[in-house]
Every structure is written in C-alpha cells, then in structure tokens.
Design a protein around this motif. Structure first.
Motif, PDB file in Angstrom:
ATOM      1  N   UNK A 167      41.638  39.598  39.951  1.00 16.14           N
ATOM      2  CA  UNK A 167      40.412  39.230  39.785  1.00 16.14           C
ATOM      3  C   UNK A 167      39.384  40.738  40.347  1.00 16.14           C
ATOM      4  N   UNK A 168      40.368  41.841  40.946  1.00 15.83           N
ATOM      5  CA  UNK A 168      39.683  42.701  41.170  1.00 15.83           C
ATOM      6  C   UNK A 168      39.139  43.718  40.103  1.00 15.83           C
ATOM      7  N   UNK A 169      39.713  43.409  38.822  1.00 16.83           N
ATOM      8  CA  UNK A 169      39.507  44.179  37.586  1.00 16.83           C
ATOM      9  C   UNK A 169      38.110  43.719  37.404  1.00 16.83           C
ATOM     10  N   UNK A 170      37.557  42.444  37.411  1.00 18.54           N
ATOM     11  CA  UNK A 170      36.477  42.036  36.926  1.00 18.54           C
ATOM     12  C   UNK A 170      35.168  42.211  38.020  1.00 18.54           C
ATOM     13  N   UNK A 171      35.615  42.109  39.439  1.00 19.03           N
ATOM     14  CA  UNK A 171      34.849  42.585  40.438  1.00 19.03           C
ATOM     15  C   UNK A 171      34.640  43.851  40.391  1.00 19.03           C
ATOM     16  N   UNK A 172      35.399  44.643  39.972  1.00 20.15           N
ATOM     17  CA  UNK A 172      35.226  46.279  40.123  1.00 20.15           C
ATOM     18  C   UNK A 172      34.183  46.572  38.887  1.00 20.15           C
TER      19      UNK A 172
END
Length: 262
Positions: A167-172
């Motif tokens: 999920x960090x990919x999209x939040x980033x």
C-alpha cells in the motif's frame, strides 16, 4: 463489508483469505479481506452488473487508447518551438515515479490491465518529455545520471516490497503527485504565464480521473488510496486549467539581460 462464511472443509473463509491469492474470474480481480490491512472494500464479480462491467472495461481501454494523445500536444509544442522554456524539469522528474509506482502497485496487486493501462502509455510519454527537456536545456550529464540512477533504485525497491507494505506504493504517489504539479503551478504564478505548458493534457487528465473513479469502484472496489489520488489529480488539474484561463495571452517575461549602458 465481507460476510464471514465457511469453506468446503469448515474453515472460515476469513482465515483462508490470509493464504489465498486473489483470483481473477472473467478477467476481474476478486479481493479477499486478509484481516491485516483494511485498505479496500472488495468487489465480487457476481455482484457486478454485466452492463456496468462491460461499460467499465470499455471505458478503461478507451482511456488507455486516448492517453496516447495525452502528452503528445506537449511533445509537439516543444518540438515546434525548439524550446522547453517554461517546462519545470522537477515536475517532470516527479512524474516518472508517480506513474511508475502506480504501474508496479497494480501489477503486484493483480488488478485488471484495463484499470491501469494508460499509466504505461503516459510514463513512456513523460520519459520522452524529460529527454526533450534535457536536450533543449543542455542539462548537465551529472544531473541526468543522478535522475536515472535514483529511478532505477526506486523501481528495484518497489518490486521487492513484501505484500504488507505494498500500500505504501500508492500512498507514496500523493507527494509525487504534488511534486508534479506544485513546482509548475508556482512557476506559472511567478511568471503570470503558463509558457509552453499545454492545457489539453490537463483537460484529458481531468476527464480520465473521472473515468478512473468509476472503473475503480466497479472492478476493484473502494480502494481509498487510489480514489484519493484520482481526486487530488482532478483538483490539481483544475487549478492548472484555471491558471491557463486567468493568464491567457500572457507571455513569459524576457530573462535576457538588457543592453549595457555607459
């Protein structure tokens, strides 16, 4: 919410979900709640209206085809002017991980290609624009190598992330999205002109994000991170279009030094 039920061997499906990979019946990803990260409300294929599903997939692929024209006006404008004046290199540098991260996220999560195909096209176009900016601005080799190395390292780290950190990919992407637009918006405000910035891509992005909200809700479900990115992009493109309207007809200030006087 997902109702807990039992599988064929009497094991609760909510427990089986932790080890079961996402399935893709009829080309549509069906997501199961793993009990760890409640980042989305999944869509079951049997709950999707056939007409709505066909419409969503058609819009998705249409958007992908239309995205081929997204940055083409900007590329043509730079080539015709033989200048990248007014184009923020920093904004374009941010665009690379923005679209790259989105592609990696969708692939790792197993989402349908119709939900992210345009990102591949737009990433390719942004690489072309960055190359033109480097060429016309005579960018130092050190800066070029730094950007290329940073991007290569970033992609390597992204594809190596464990599932719990994906999920960090999209939040980033949220700070990346701000990095794409904020420098350009500030530059436009300082110059009281949009320079060589083409507004057609902003219009298409605004329309594209509206379509993506629909396709995401239909084929994926409520993925808060994805929907937040689309809404933020719609807002930033609206601001860019507003600048284009209020600064219409304005030319960039002449930065060349005037003639010397005795």
């Amino acid at each position: 919410s997902i109702e807990p039920s039992r599988g064929a061997v009497g094991i609760p499906r909510s427990s089986m979900a932790a080890i079961a990979p996402p399935s893709r019946p009829n080309g549509v990803t069906v997501w199961r709640n793993n009990g760890k990260i409640n980042r989305k409300v999944s869509v079951r294929v049997e709950d999707i209206s056939p007409i709505r599903l066909i419409l969503s997939q058609t819009l998705g692929y249409t958007l992908m085809c239309g995205s081929m024209m997204l940055e083409l006006p900007q590329i043509i404008k730079i080539l015709k002017a033989k200048s990248a004046k007014g184009i923020s290199p920093v904004a374009r540098y941010w665009a690379l991980p923005l679209f790259g991260s989105s592609i990696v996220y969708h692939i790792l999560e197993g989402y349908p290609f119709s939900c992210f195909g345009e990102n591949v096209v737009v990433l390719t176009q942004n690489i072309a624009i960055v190359t033109l900016v480097w060429y016309f601005n005579k960018t130092p080799l050190k800066e070029i190598m730094t950007v290329l190395l940073a991007y290569a390292v970033l992609i390597t780290v992204q594809i190596s992330l464990p599932p719990t950190l994906r999920p960090l990919l999209i939040y980033a992407n949220i700070p990346c999205l701000l990095g794409v637009y904020i420098p350009q918006l500030i530059l436009n405000f300082k110059n009281k002109s949009i320079g060589q910035v083409a507004l057609t891509p902003a219009i298409m992005k605004l329309m594209g994000c509206s379509i993506r909200v629909f396709t995401t809700l239909t084929q994926i479900g409520i993925d808060i991170a994805l929907l937040a990115n689309f809404m933020l992009s719609m807002t930033l493109n609206s601001i860019l279009l507003f600048q284009g309207w209020i600064f219409r007809g304005n030319k960039l200030p002449d930065t060349k030094p005037g003639p010397k006087t005795a």
